[in-house]
Design an enzyme around this catalytic site. Structure first.
Site, PDB file in Angstrom:
ATOM      1  N   CYS A 221      -5.383  -6.427   6.098  1.00 42.51           N
ATOM      2  CA  CYS A 221      -4.354  -6.651   5.080  1.00 42.51           C
ATOM      3  C   CYS A 221      -4.018  -5.391   4.309  1.00 42.51           C
ATOM      4  CB  CYS A 221      -4.810  -7.764   4.154  1.00 42.51           C
ATOM      5  SG  CYS A 221      -4.967  -9.292   5.069  1.00 42.51           S
ATOM      6  N   GLU A 222      -3.536  -4.408   5.018  1.00 40.95           N
ATOM      7  CA  GLU A 222      -3.051  -3.168   4.404  1.00 40.95           C
ATOM      8  C   GLU A 222      -1.918  -2.642   5.266  1.00 40.95           C
ATOM      9  OE1 GLU A 222      -5.427  -0.009   3.082  1.00 40.95           O
ATOM     10  OE2 GLU A 222      -7.219  -1.246   2.804  1.00 40.95           O
TER      11      GLU A 222
END
Ligand code: LLP
Length: 419
Positions: A343-344
């Site tokens: 999640c980046e």
């Protein structure tokens, strides 16, 4: 040259089709080729054939897997280590203590003592207080530590700023102008046998010019130290030679590097030490991954693979390029961004790149992932630690298990005083 080739339209590691490894071990997984590793080790050693006295210490930070180290130990390689953990790995792989060089800008007293107890061949001292500490520890053990002083030649290696190490503002070594005085004081200490100097100006160097400039400076330092009465028998030239990541990359070859070294150092009359990492291991590995989804994007689609920045950190850290190829290419291409599940937004392997056309369930490989790949993996996002496989002809073995997220969780505890 490497031993990852298409046979009947399927990417193989030596004689093993990669789909077999994916089916049996799962993905993501690093796959190394023993034949490629051996070839690179031999090519580098051959490139130094005109150097009369030499020692090659593989920079094991780039791939410390025990199976990989054992292959290199059998090729006569020693190790450049930067921690007590790496030191134990080098020994466990069968490398002789005297073939181990201990580098690293922040060695602890405990690590210096460990190096002495293990009888390693050389300490590369990064600054005067470290040398003083090593001398004290050695003296207390009634030992003498063989050591060289790492100098910072203040040369721009022309590589990514995060992997440049030889500019004055970098944390490594002592300034080359201050080196004679520091060397003199350290050489006077009982407990130390100061026998030479070391340097390492950076990694993934794509030109020999900065290396040559740095070596020439060190050559002048060696002459100055000798003029001051010191016996200089060893110079450690570090590592840094780049490898091709893109198909049209053309870094200097080991042979060109070896010829330059032989020319610049011909009158030095020392044992030359080398610390190659990437040039030995880079092209010996791929990261095998499965395409999870292909998701439409604002411009081009996102190819979401099951490998992520925690498995191969280089693109996120250094905007590094790793070639991405389908294991069963159809000949069709697509323009896409390749991303992982983390999640980046930084979990991006490539932006808007023309790649082999792939779809959900297809296998693909990131190339040139044998150096600074698995060793920099983490479990971020509570993902498993990526496993490693070594292929040897028509056999392969898992040389590092996948460490399940649950195993890592099992090493944690909730304090009973939190209710
Ligand atoms: N010797 C010393 C003292 C080093 O610090 C290094 C690498 C080497 C030798 C080996 O350098 P090589 O031949 O592999 O270029 N994680 C980064 C690279 C960091 C390099 C650190 N030092 C990357 O993924 O590009």
């Amino acid at each position: 040259m490497d031993h990852f080739e298409y046979r009947d339209g399927v990417l193989h590691a030596e004689d093993i089709p990669l789909p077999r490894i994916a089916a049996e071990i799962g993905t993501p997984v690093y796959v190394y080729s023993r034949a490629t590793l051996e070839r690179h080790a031999q090519v580098f050693a051959d490139a130094l054939k005109d150097i009369p006295r030499k020692h090659i210490a593989f920079a094991i930070k780039c791939n410390p897997n025990l199976g990989v180290l054992r292959v290199l130990a059998r090729q006569g390689y020693g190790a450049d280590v930067v921690s007590g953990g790496e030191l134990e790995r080098a020994l466990a792989s069968g490398m002789a203590p005297q073939d181990i060089v201990f580098s690293g800008v922040g060695k602890t007293r405990a690590e210096l003592a460990q190096g002495l107890d293990r009888g390693i061949g050389q300490f590369n001292i990064e600054h005067e207080p470290e040398g003083v500490a090593l001398a004290e520890i050695a003296l207390a053990k009634d030992m003498t530590a063989p050591a060289v002083l790492r100098v910072n030649p203040d040369v721009d290696a022309g590589t990514h700023a995060k992997i440049s190490t030889g500019k004055a503002e970098n944390k490594f070594g002592v300034g080359i102008d201050a080196a004679p005085e520091i060397f003199g004081r350290l050489a006077a200490l009982p407990g130390l046998q100061m026998r030479g100097v070391a340097l390492h100006i950076g990694s993934q160097l794509t030109s020999l010019a900065p290396l040559e400039a740095a070596f020439e400076r060190v050559g002048r330092l060696v002459a100055d130290l000798r003029a001051a009465g010191h016996s200089i028998t060893h110079v450690d030239l570090g590592g840094g030679l780049g490898v091709p990541y893109k198909p049209d990359d053309n870094p200097p070859s080991p042979a060109e590097y070896g010829a330059m070294v032989a020319r610049v150092t011909k009158d030095w009359d020392v044992t030359l030490m080398f610390e190659p990492g990437r040039v030995i291991a880079g092209n010996t590995g791929v990261l095998l991954t499965e395409v999870l989804w292909v998701k439409p994007g604002a411009t081009n689609p996102f190819v979401i693979v099951d490998a992520a920045m925690n498995d191969l950190a280089r693109p996120a850290l250094y905007d590094a390029y790793h070639d991405f190829v389908a294991v069963r290419p159809t000949g069709e291409t697509m323009t896409a961004s390749i991303v992982g599940p983390v999640c980046e937004t930084g979990d991006t392997f490539a932006r808007d790149r023309v790649i082999d056309k792939v779809g959900s369930g297809d296998l693909a490989a990131f190339r040139t992932a044998g150096a600074y790949g698995a060793t920099m993996a983490s479990t971020y996002n509570s993902r498993s630690l990526v496993p490693e496989v070594l292929v040897d002809g028509d056999r392969y073995i898992v040389v590092a298990d996948r460490i399940a997220a649950g195993t890592i969780m099992a090493a944690e505890r909730v304090p009973d005083w939190i209710d």
